[in-house]
Design a protein around this motif. Structure first.
Motif, mmCIF file in Angstrom:
data_model
loop_
_atom_site.group_PDB
_atom_site.id
_atom_site.type_symbol
_atom_site.label_atom_id
_atom_site.label_comp_id
_atom_site.label_asym_id
_atom_site.label_seq_id
_atom_site.Cartn_x
_atom_site.Cartn_y
_atom_site.Cartn_z
ATOM 1 N N ASP A 49 0.808 -1.126 -0.044
ATOM 2 C CA ASP A 49 -0.101 0.083 -0.014
ATOM 3 C C ASP A 49 0.912 1.283 0.102
ATOM 4 O O ASP A 49 0.530 2.134 -0.684
ATOM 5 N N LYS A 65 2.067 1.717 -3.524
ATOM 6 C CA LYS A 65 1.033 2.399 -4.420
ATOM 7 C C LYS A 65 0.675 3.658 -3.963
ATOM 8 O O LYS A 65 0.316 4.377 -4.887
ATOM 9 N N GLU A 66 0.691 4.015 -2.780
ATOM 10 C CA GLU A 66 0.150 5.491 -2.512
ATOM 11 C C GLU A 66 1.376 6.552 -2.623
ATOM 12 O O GLU A 66 1.019 7.857 -2.957
ATOM 13 N N ASN A 67 2.620 6.107 -2.516
ATOM 14 C CA ASN A 67 3.893 6.947 -2.629
ATOM 15 C C ASN A 67 4.643 6.903 -3.622
ATOM 16 O O ASN A 67 5.469 7.743 -3.840
#
Ligand code: AMP
Length: 212
Positions: A180, A183-185
């Motif tokens: 995650d 995915k986010e950064n």
């Protein structure tokens, strides 16, 4: 092209095998913390002994030790383009990663394999003590001799059934959340790790190149 490729995936997903292949193809430095730690243990250093005691239990080595070890090794190798295998593996390690590398220049590759397959793979694999090559038990004629270098084939201590379950549980708890994070950064590619080694390699290669 990304300067840093980070292989992620549960134990037995084939990330070590694929990371080495992709590093060779890209001509990037292969940086596998598992291999580096086993090397340290083979050299019988104090740190190596701590590493060995930890992986025998199926646990992760404490973050401060890993981070110092990785930091020293990175300085030692002094490379620009790196394929990471097995690092970062926890929230604290990803923090170190973020502080030292530009996330925009990093591509994570997440190999997905169902748990039942992982257990089957890990409980039937042999590794060469000399060259670290990994084999399926059924693929070698002599279960004790490495077909590549003649070294001694053994089962990894941490592939024993009771330890295996612990390693998978630790992965879910500590390492899976990093998917995650990337995915986010940053950038991440999800790859199906269940087909043959050759097919997975082809899929990774095609996706990496399409993702430039
Ligand atoms: P591997 O060959 O990547 O499965 O690593 C073998 C063992 O080394 C793991 O089960 C851990 O005990 C230890 N290890 C390798 N990399 C790390 C890391 N980044 N953080 C903590 N422990 C690690």
């Amino acid at each position: 092209m990304y300067k840093y490729i980070v292989f992620m995936g549960p134990p037995g997903s084939g990330k070590g095998t694929q990371a080495k292949k992709i590093a060779k193809k890209l001509n990037y430095y292969y940086f596998g913390t598992g291999d580096l730690m086993r090397e340290e243990a083979d050299n019988e250093t104090e740190l190596g002994r701590i590493f060995e005691q930890t992986w025998r239990k199926g646990e992760l080595v404490e973050d401060h030790l890993v981070i110092e070890f990785v930091n020293n090794k990175l300085k030692e190798i002094n490379q620009q383009n790196i394929v990471f295998d097995g690092f970062p593996r926890s929230a604290e390690q990803v923090q170190f990663f973020k502080e030292n590398f530009n996330l925009n220049e990093a591509l994570a590759i997440n190999l997905e394999v169902p748990v039942d397959d992982l257990i089957k793979r890990l409980s039937t694999r042999l590794v060469c003590e000399k060259c670290d090559h990994i084999y399926k038990e059924s693929k070698v004629q002599d279960k004790e001799v490495c077909p590549a270098c003649g070294g001694h084939l053994v089962e990894r201590d941490d592939d024993k059934p009771e330890i295996l379950h612990e390693r998978i549980a630790v992965y879910k708890e500590e390492t899976k959340p990093l998917i995650d994070f990337f995915k986010e950064n940053g950038h991440i590619l999800n790859i199906d790790g269940t087909p043959s080694v050759e097919e997975v390699e082809k899929n990774i290669w095609e996706k990496i190149n399409a993702y430039k």
